[in-house]
Design an enzyme around this catalytic site. Structure first.
Site, PDB file in Angstrom:
ATOM      1  N   SER A 159      50.050  -8.823 -28.257  1.00  0.00           N
ATOM      2  CA  SER A 159      50.967  -7.988 -29.045  1.00  0.00           C
ATOM      3  C   SER A 159      51.667  -8.802 -30.128  1.00  0.00           C
ATOM      4  O   SER A 159      51.854 -10.014 -29.998  1.00  0.00           O
ATOM      5  CB  SER A 159      52.017  -7.358 -28.137  1.00  0.00           C
ATOM      6  OG  SER A 159      51.411  -6.521 -27.194  1.00  0.00           O
TER       7      SER A 159
HETATM    8  N1  SAH Z   1      51.033  -7.561 -22.705  1.00  0.00           N
HETATM    9  C1  SAH Z   1      49.996  -8.058 -23.596  1.00  0.00           C
HETATM   10  C2  SAH Z   1      49.362  -6.928 -24.355  1.00  0.00           C
HETATM   11  C3  SAH Z   1      47.928  -6.837 -24.044  1.00  0.00           C
HETATM   12  S1  SAH Z   1      47.076  -5.485 -24.800  1.00  0.00           S
HETATM   13  C4  SAH Z   1      50.539  -9.142 -24.495  1.00  0.00           C
HETATM   14  O1  SAH Z   1      51.476  -9.799 -24.152  1.00  0.00           O
HETATM   15  O2  SAH Z   1      50.024  -9.414 -25.541  1.00  0.00           O
HETATM   16  C5  SAH Z   1      47.114  -4.267 -23.511  1.00  0.00           C
HETATM   17  C6  SAH Z   1      46.418  -4.618 -22.235  1.00  0.00           C
HETATM   18  O3  SAH Z   1      46.487  -3.466 -21.398  1.00  0.00           O
HETATM   19  C7  SAH Z   1      44.936  -4.974 -22.349  1.00  0.00           C
HETATM   20  O4  SAH Z   1      44.696  -6.226 -21.804  1.00  0.00           O
HETATM   21  C8  SAH Z   1      44.245  -3.865 -21.560  1.00  0.00           C
HETATM   22  O5  SAH Z   1      43.082  -4.297 -20.871  1.00  0.00           O
HETATM   23  C9  SAH Z   1      45.328  -3.449 -20.593  1.00  0.00           C
HETATM   24  N2  SAH Z   1      45.151  -2.124 -20.010  1.00  0.00           N
HETATM   25  C10 SAH Z   1      44.727  -0.968 -20.615  1.00  0.00           C
HETATM   26  N3  SAH Z   1      44.673   0.050 -19.734  1.00  0.00           N
HETATM   27  C11 SAH Z   1      45.097  -0.473 -18.535  1.00  0.00           C
HETATM   28  C12 SAH Z   1      45.249   0.069 -17.219  1.00  0.00           C
HETATM   29  N4  SAH Z   1      44.953   1.334 -16.940  1.00  0.00           N
HETATM   30  N5  SAH Z   1      45.678  -0.753 -16.234  1.00  0.00           N
HETATM   31  C13 SAH Z   1      45.968  -2.045 -16.482  1.00  0.00           C
HETATM   32  N6  SAH Z   1      45.836  -2.629 -17.694  1.00  0.00           N
HETATM   33  C14 SAH Z   1      45.405  -1.850 -18.718  1.00  0.00           C
END
Ligand code: SAH
Length: 223
Positions: A72
């Site tokens: 993010s």
């Molecule tokens: N928190 C992260 C953001 C990652 S992007 C950061 O610090 O940068 C969002 C993440 O959510 C991805 O890795 C994706 O695989 C995960 N995601 C999407 N749907 C999900 C679900 N149903 N359960 C768990 N993780 C999920």
């Protein structure tokens, strides 16, 4: 957090000076919580991305982390974390979407207990290794579908943060929210996404729209 090694401190485009510039930018955009700013000033974001992207780690932008996912944007991490801290000092937080673990690491330097789930096994494993290397032992990670919240739970969280966009209010998550608890999630209405805050009050759930955002979608199942 163990930040003593050269690798953690960084040089050139990952140096403290470069990081300080990012923090100034966050302040200019209205981030004013001192503990959020201080934790993000110290956090080696370059260790959460591929080495080839390390020189861009302190730009205020989302970056790819593989598997069609992103780390993010720092401003969004700061904004969401700051939101979780109003009001008071909560004990536990559940994050849906560990990704590379950057947001998780920021939370772990502020909250006593952090729980985070990720649906992609490779990302879950890499995040687990990274967080252990940073000596963040107050984090529990699970490889599971966050649509169901934290599995087999007989406990409620003070805060919940969802880092993938939801098409509806995730009810399995609001049931895991403690009284006076706050959940923040990107709500996708089919056209655009709005960061949304839900508070569990004695009168029920109260929802508030914050600002427009852009997140990867929340997907079902694990891979
Ligand atoms: N928190 C992260 C953001 C990652 S992007 C950061 O610090 O940068 C969002 C993440 O959510 C991805 O890795 C994706 O695989 C995960 N995601 C999407 N749907 C999900 C679900 N149903 N359960 C768990 N993780 C999920």
């Amino acid at each position: 957090m163990n930040l003593s090694s050269k690798n953690h401190q960084g040089i050139g485009m990952t140096s403290q000076r470069t990081r300080d510039r990012l923090i100034q930018r966050l302040k200019d955009q209205g981030i004013d919580n001192e503990s959020v700013l201080e934790v993000m000033r110290r956090m080696p974001r370059h260790l959460f991305v591929d080495e080839a992207l390390a020189h861009r780690a302190y730009e205020d932008t989302a970056l790819p982390i593989g598997y069609a996912q992103t780390i993010s944007q720092p401003y969004i991490v700061a904004l969401m974390t700051q939101r979780l801290l109003v009001p008071g000092m909560p004990n536990s937080v559940l994050e849906i979407g560990t990704g590379c673990g950057y947001q998780t690491a920021v939370l772990a330097n502020i909250f006593p207990q952090v729980y985070s789930v990720e649906r992609i096994e490779a990302l879950y494993k890499a995040a687990k290794k990274r967080l252990a290397e940073l000596d963040l032992f107050n984090v529990q990670l699970r490889h599971t579908d966050g649509n169901g919240g934290w599995p087999n739970l007989n406990y409620q969280f003070d805060r919940i943060i969802v880092t993938a966009a939801c098409n509806e209010v995730p009810e399995n998550l609001t049931t895991q929210l403690a009284n006076d608890g706050v959940m923040i999630f990107p709500f996708d209405n089919g056209q655009d996404q709005t960061l949304t805050q839900i508070t569990r009050t004695s009168q029920g759930l109260v929802s508030k729209s914050l600002e427009k955002v852009s997140f990867v979608p929340m997907l079902p199942g694990i891979i």
